[in-house]
Design an enzyme around this catalytic site. Sequence first.
Site, short mmCIF file in Angstrom:
data_model
loop_
_atom_site.label_atom_id
_atom_site.label_comp_id
_atom_site.label_asym_id
_atom_site.label_seq_id
_atom_site.Cartn_x
_atom_site.Cartn_y
_atom_site.Cartn_z
N THR A 1 0.60 -1.57 -0.48
CA THR A 1 -0.15 -0.10 0.38
C THR A 1 0.43 1.52 0.48
O THR A 1 2.13 1.43 0.30
CB THR A 1 -1.22 -0.42 1.16
OG1 THR A 1 -0.16 0.56 2.46
CG2 THR A 1 -1.82 -0.98 1.18
N ASP A 2 0.09 2.42 -0.66
CA ASP A 2 1.26 3.45 -0.53
C ASP A 2 0.44 4.44 0.35
O ASP A 2 -0.65 3.76 1.76
CB ASP A 2 0.62 4.10 -1.43
CG ASP A 2 -0.68 4.73 -2.05
OD1 ASP A 2 -1.24 4.93 -1.02
OD2 ASP A 2 -0.83 4.61 -3.56
N GLN A 3 0.90 5.80 0.60
CA GLN A 3 1.27 7.09 1.67
C GLN A 3 -0.58 7.07 2.06
O GLN A 3 -1.05 7.33 3.29
CB GLN A 3 1.33 7.78 1.47
CG GLN A 3 1.43 9.04 3.02
CD GLN A 3 2.20 9.91 2.62
OE1 GLN A 3 2.87 10.17 1.69
NE2 GLN A 3 2.76 10.86 3.91
#
Length: 141
Positions: free
Chosen positions: A16-18
């Site tokens: 996942t990203d931010q």
Amino acid sequence: MQEIKPYEHRVQYYETDQMGIVHHSNYIRWFEEARTFILEEMGFGYKKMEECGVISPVMAVSAEYKTMTHYADVVLIHVKVVSYNGIRLQLAYTIEDRETHEVRCTGETRHCFLSREGRPLSLKRSFPEIHGIFEAMMDVE
């Protein structure tokens, strides 16, 4: 004819990203995971193929992102043979949420078959066993 089972993947935190959603690059990795799984299920995975001197590089890949996938979601990745002629192979992927069946991503990959020396290889002529597996996969809905 053998049924092609979907590949199941649980989203890991590092994917996942931010923003808390799966980074777009991971869908391409999942295509490869599913493709590897399917080939093993059909009886002729990459390891066995390469032991026979056959390599299958990716010539093109595309992905269309439909809805977001989040950490800990479980997705099913369906793989379908779109076309196959003994030298080239095109696969289609549909990634869907296991619970809701909502489509998260669709995509395609195109491959060719080469000898270890990098020369085009006809599976129909050189490896009828592998050729038969891909032909059987084309007939599965």
